[in-house]
Design an enzyme around this catalytic site. Structure first.
Site, short mmCIF file in Angstrom:
data_model
loop_
_atom_site.label_atom_id
_atom_site.label_comp_id
_atom_site.label_asym_id
_atom_site.label_seq_id
_atom_site.Cartn_x
_atom_site.Cartn_y
_atom_site.Cartn_z
N GLY A 69 40.07 29.14 -9.59
CA GLY A 69 41.46 29.41 -9.29
C GLY A 69 42.31 29.24 -10.54
N THR A 73 44.51 29.74 -19.34
CA THR A 73 44.78 28.46 -19.99
C THR A 73 43.92 28.34 -21.25
OG1 THR A 73 45.09 26.09 -19.58
CG2 THR A 73 43.01 27.04 -18.84
N TYR A 74 44.32 27.43 -22.11
CA TYR A 74 43.63 27.23 -23.39
C TYR A 74 42.78 25.97 -23.34
CZ TYR A 74 43.08 25.74 -28.28
OH TYR A 74 42.57 25.31 -29.49
N HIS A 75 41.59 26.05 -23.92
CA HIS A 75 40.77 24.86 -24.17
C HIS A 75 40.45 24.82 -25.66
CE1 HIS A 75 40.34 24.19 -19.96
NE2 HIS A 75 39.62 25.27 -19.74
N SER A 140 46.41 20.88 -16.77
CA SER A 140 46.16 22.07 -15.96
C SER A 140 44.96 21.82 -15.05
CB SER A 140 45.90 23.28 -16.86
OG SER A 140 47.02 23.58 -17.66
N PHE A 154 39.82 20.17 -14.56
CA PHE A 154 41.13 19.95 -15.16
C PHE A 154 41.02 19.84 -16.68
CE2 PHE A 154 39.24 15.85 -14.10
CZ PHE A 154 39.36 15.15 -15.28
N CYS A 171 49.11 29.64 -17.46
CA CYS A 171 49.10 29.34 -16.03
C CYS A 171 49.97 30.31 -15.22
CB CYS A 171 49.55 27.90 -15.78
SG CYS A 171 48.57 26.67 -16.65
#
Length: 209
Positions: A69, A73-75, A140, A154, A171
């Site tokens: 879901g 987003t960034y990692h 997030s 998360f 997001c």
């Protein structure tokens, strides 16, 4: 719940491993587990993400479509990622996302950072995650449930390169301001927690050992 500490793991490697972790939980070959790790720079996005939300190719950051879901987003280095593989059938009725939000709020509160969760107004983009009281986003959350078992989880911005968040729509929120614990620590005049301290606080709050 078992705590599993990993180092930096390539996102696509972790994705393949996660499928194995889920199958092990479904088969009863492993207990509930919390995996703590980090990734090299990557932007991941769920199936509902508009391609307009992703960075231009000139940003030179890999993008990976994922089956969780949430939106893009960034990692990257300086961020703590937690993957939860939990059998919800064993836990009874539970709002797993709210449980994660509240657990992260408890963990970070224990380190001196007052944070909140937010309810999403009807028809608005999701406000799932953990926020500062002035509505900057620190954590997030994006999860998947298959056959009653969760995967994904998360991310917490400890001290990543925050400039990356300006290259895409995070997001699905066009007006969101992302923040890190390092930035909040400077504002509050408190020490920046180490990765080890952050891992311990999160694991403790989520009941993993």
């Amino acid at each position: 719940m078992e705590r599993v500490d990993l180092g930096e793991v390539d996102y696509e490697v972790a994705g393949k491993d996660m499928k194995t972790w889920v199958e092990e939980r479904i088969a009863g070959e492993a207990e509930d587990r919390l995996f703590l790790l980090s990734h090299p720079p990557v932007i991941t996005y769920g199936p509902r993400t508009s391609l307009d939300d992703l960075p231009a190719e000139t940003a030179a950051i890999p993008t990976v479509a994922v089956d969780r879901g949430g939106f893009a987003t960034y990692h990257g280095p300086g961020q703590l990622v937690g993957y939860l593989v939990i059998d919800l059938k064993q836990r009874g009725p539970v709002d797993i996302v709210r449980w994660v939000e509240n657990g992260l709020i408890e963990a970070l509160g224990s380190l001196g950072f007052p944070l909140v969760r937010r309810d999403t107004p009807k028809g608005a983009s999701s406000l799932v995650g953990v926020w500062t009281e002035d509505h900057r986003k620190l954590c997030s959350i994006g999860m998947r449930i298959r056959r009653g078992v969760t995967s994904h989880g998360f991310s917490i911005n400890l001290d990543p390169d925050m400039n990356v968040f300006h290259t895409f729509t995070t997001c699905g929120l066009h007006d969101v301001t992302m923040v890190s614990l390092a930035e909040l620590a400077a504002e509050l005049g408190v020490p920046v927690p180490t990765d080890a301290v952050l891992r311990d606080a999160v694991a403790r709050a989520l009941g993993a050992s």
